[in-house]
Design a protein around this motif. Sequence first.
Motif, PDB file in Angstrom:
ATOM      1  N   ASN A 158      -6.962  -7.862  -3.713  1.00  0.00           N
ATOM      2  CA  ASN A 158      -5.870  -8.309  -2.833  1.00  0.00           C
ATOM      3  C   ASN A 158      -4.944  -7.163  -2.408  1.00  0.00           C
ATOM      4  N   GLU A 188      -3.651  -4.404  -0.357  1.00  0.00           N
ATOM      5  CA  GLU A 188      -3.906  -4.127   1.061  1.00  0.00           C
ATOM      6  C   GLU A 188      -4.167  -2.656   1.349  1.00  0.00           C
ATOM      7  N   LYS A 189      -3.443  -1.767   0.701  1.00  0.00           N
ATOM      8  CA  LYS A 189      -3.610  -0.338   1.002  1.00  0.00           C
ATOM      9  C   LYS A 189      -4.926   0.167   0.400  1.00  0.00           C
TER      10      LYS A 189
END
Length: 901
Positions: free
Chosen positions: A217, A219-220
């Motif tokens: 999960n 994002e980066k």
Amino acid sequence: MKKTITVIDTFGFLFRAYYALPPLKSKNGFPTGLLTGFMNFISNIGRDFQTDYLVFALDSKGDTFRKEIYNEYKSHRPDVPEDLLKQLPVAIEWIEKMGFQIAMEDGYEADDVIASIAKDAKEKDLEVRIVSHDKDLYQLIDDNKVYLFDPIKKTVVNEEKCFEKYGVTPLQFTDYQSLLGDSADNVPGVKGVGAKTAEALIKEYGSLDNIYENIENIEKTRWKNLLVEGRDLAYVSKKLVTLYTECHCIDDIDKYVLPEENPILKIADTLIEYDLNRIITKVEKDGLSYKTSVPKGYEEKTLETKKEIKTEFILLNDEKELLKIVASIPEIAIVAFDTETTDLDVRHASLVGFSFSFEEGKGYYVPIGHYYLGVPNQVSKEVAKEAIEILNKRKLVLQNFKYDYAIIKNQLGIELNLYADTMILAWLLDTSSKVGLDALALKYFDHEMISFKDVVKKGENFSNVDINEACKYAAEDALITRNIYFKLLDEFKEKECEHLIQLAHDVEFDFIYVLANMEENGIKLDVKKLEELKEKNNLHIQELKSKIYSSAGCEFNINSPKQLGEVLFDTLKLPPSKKTKSGYSTNEVVLQKLYNEHEVVPYLLEYREAFKLQSTYIEPLIEFASKDENNRIYTSFLQTGTATGRLSSKNPNLQNIPVRTEAGAQIRSVFIPKEGYKLVGIDYSQIELRLLAHFSKDKALVDAFNNNLDIHHQTAVKIFGEEEAKEKRSIAKSINFGLLYGMGSRKLADTLGISTKEAKQYIDSYFKAFVSVKDYFKSVEDGSLDNGYVETLLKRKRLFDFDSANAMMRAAFLRESVNTLFQGSAADLIKLSMIKIYKEFKNSEDIKMLLQIHDELIFEVKETEVDKITNRLVEIMENIYTLEIPLKVSKSVGLTWQELK
């Protein structure tokens, strides 16, 4: 009411005491700084805090269980200073002799012992105070039950302080450390994760386990990749940083009660042997401090109360009293010193007086050269010299030492010995902040210094000032300098960058002497040639004026942007740039775009260059040279003038003379050696590209330099192929250097006169050829973003305030972080070279170091010694530091600066 047990992180406290105090020594030469700090702490128990029980936690000898978990744990720690090692066993012996309890367990560290005592004490309903500033112990903080106490700042560290400083709670601290690692203990953490990233991840996911449970999960992409690659080491780190809580208990609590008999007087004879008499006197006078009553809430008050600076300014115009006081100062004392003069230019200044401060809150002023009607007694230069020679045997701390060094050398023939320069230390702490005395006093003490303009009337100098007023002004400078010195030491420790103090002593302080020597040497000008240049250029300016007026059809003030804008855009109707409230823009960028629009524009550009040559270089240089009988000029070098670490210069600025223009060539041609000497130039070749190869370890770059290949040709081959490489070498050179300074495709397109699309293709081809470079640039930017700073080769820091930066500033900071790494590291190397050259040749009349222009050094060398000395200079500069690739320099000899190019 709960009883309190105080647990001392013994080695941590003693190490800090060692660095907090000057390197004191007893009469027989044994170091006593650590011991003094330790005994001051013991004598203040009860004043700084009250406690019912006290225990000193110690590390066990030999390896601990953590070595079995990770063999590299604490393996890279630097050697402990010999003076510290000598004092440690003495301090531990004193603890036992004074009747205090020691806690130590085989196979465990003091931190584990502290954690175990804290757990056991909580279960026994005791309040636990841990005397330490070690962040490894933050995990134990539990408000109202366990907290840390900083004995130097006398402040409590609780949950709020922990969150304020690190952005995580004590319960989250081991997970935070597992991600971040710890370079001091060689805890690996997750490679590439800095403080900001670790904080953000903990804030979002709460714990290390939860981070890895939610890895998909994140994002980066970069964060996710780093975490996946570093998972094993993250959990190894968690084991290393988590303190063991079952290795020590305090069942027999009564043995930890404070001794009834004064513990310090128990070892009085030993303290006298080490010349620590003051501690005994203090205790005999005040009694047992931990038996005195302390107001409830004392610790909280120390957090909030602002400490007023104690100031007492003492005029010393009695010669006997002056000599008596300076002779009484212990040789190991830190003494702040400052001079008052008639001029900022050291070559024309006279010494008016000097000030010094060696004890808390007191500053002394010694008047020497005040001249006004009714001036009282002053100290003679002979006695002043005698006093300063005595002070020079103490540890002198100055603000901007280079100025005072030159003054005292010129006026009294004494070469001051520097212990520390507060301006340099403040700059090392933050290269972008103001480092003047007034600014530092305001920043650290909220103290407004007496203003120079309020003391010295307009048109006068310091010699006209009443000596009582002068005393307040001058003594304050010394007193505040001393306060700032100790405050800066504390700041380095607080920010965990004590290595910068060592860098100051190893490099930056020595470098001041090099600059002072260069400023004293000066450089000779060919004044006759300058006068000819002035006359010739003046005629050229008049001719250009006529051509401009003729082309424009009217006369106007060419140097007025407003009038020029009206002529260009209203009269001649040329396409204007954006108009502002102050009128049209007529800067060089605007004029270059109009170059082919009207014949007046090329004349204007040529006029500006000629006018700048006259006003910025020719006329000022003539004025400077005329002040010296040998026609030498003496620039001032600014060690703290840039954030990258490069030098700057002023009065005149000799570092901004254009290299590639005709005007620059004309100016450089008037710089000459004295009779019987030659100018020698030694220039680091492609130093920043070599540093790129060193840092990035890119195989193609490293191989090219190790095989002594033309790096620009090699780059051209990689991008354009062998056939086009020769003709496109200059493009490759622009790319090589441009990328180091954050040049994007648009800037490269403007530089090369090509389309942005084509420029982007060139850059993409470059990164395909040198595969490691792009990743390395990215890692520098990411590290800067995570940590808020970038470090040069010698670990000098440049800070960036990303937290308050907008998008444009943030992008600029990222570019500057890369730029600083290479420019700053190049500055480190040339500083090291300059120091070594200065030390080797400082007593030689055959060579003088004259100028440093970034990567280039210019010397004046006796003609008969040129070959021998030049070869030695090359040897020093090429071997000053071991990189992954060889350092190379180019050398040149000539009769003018221009001939060196």
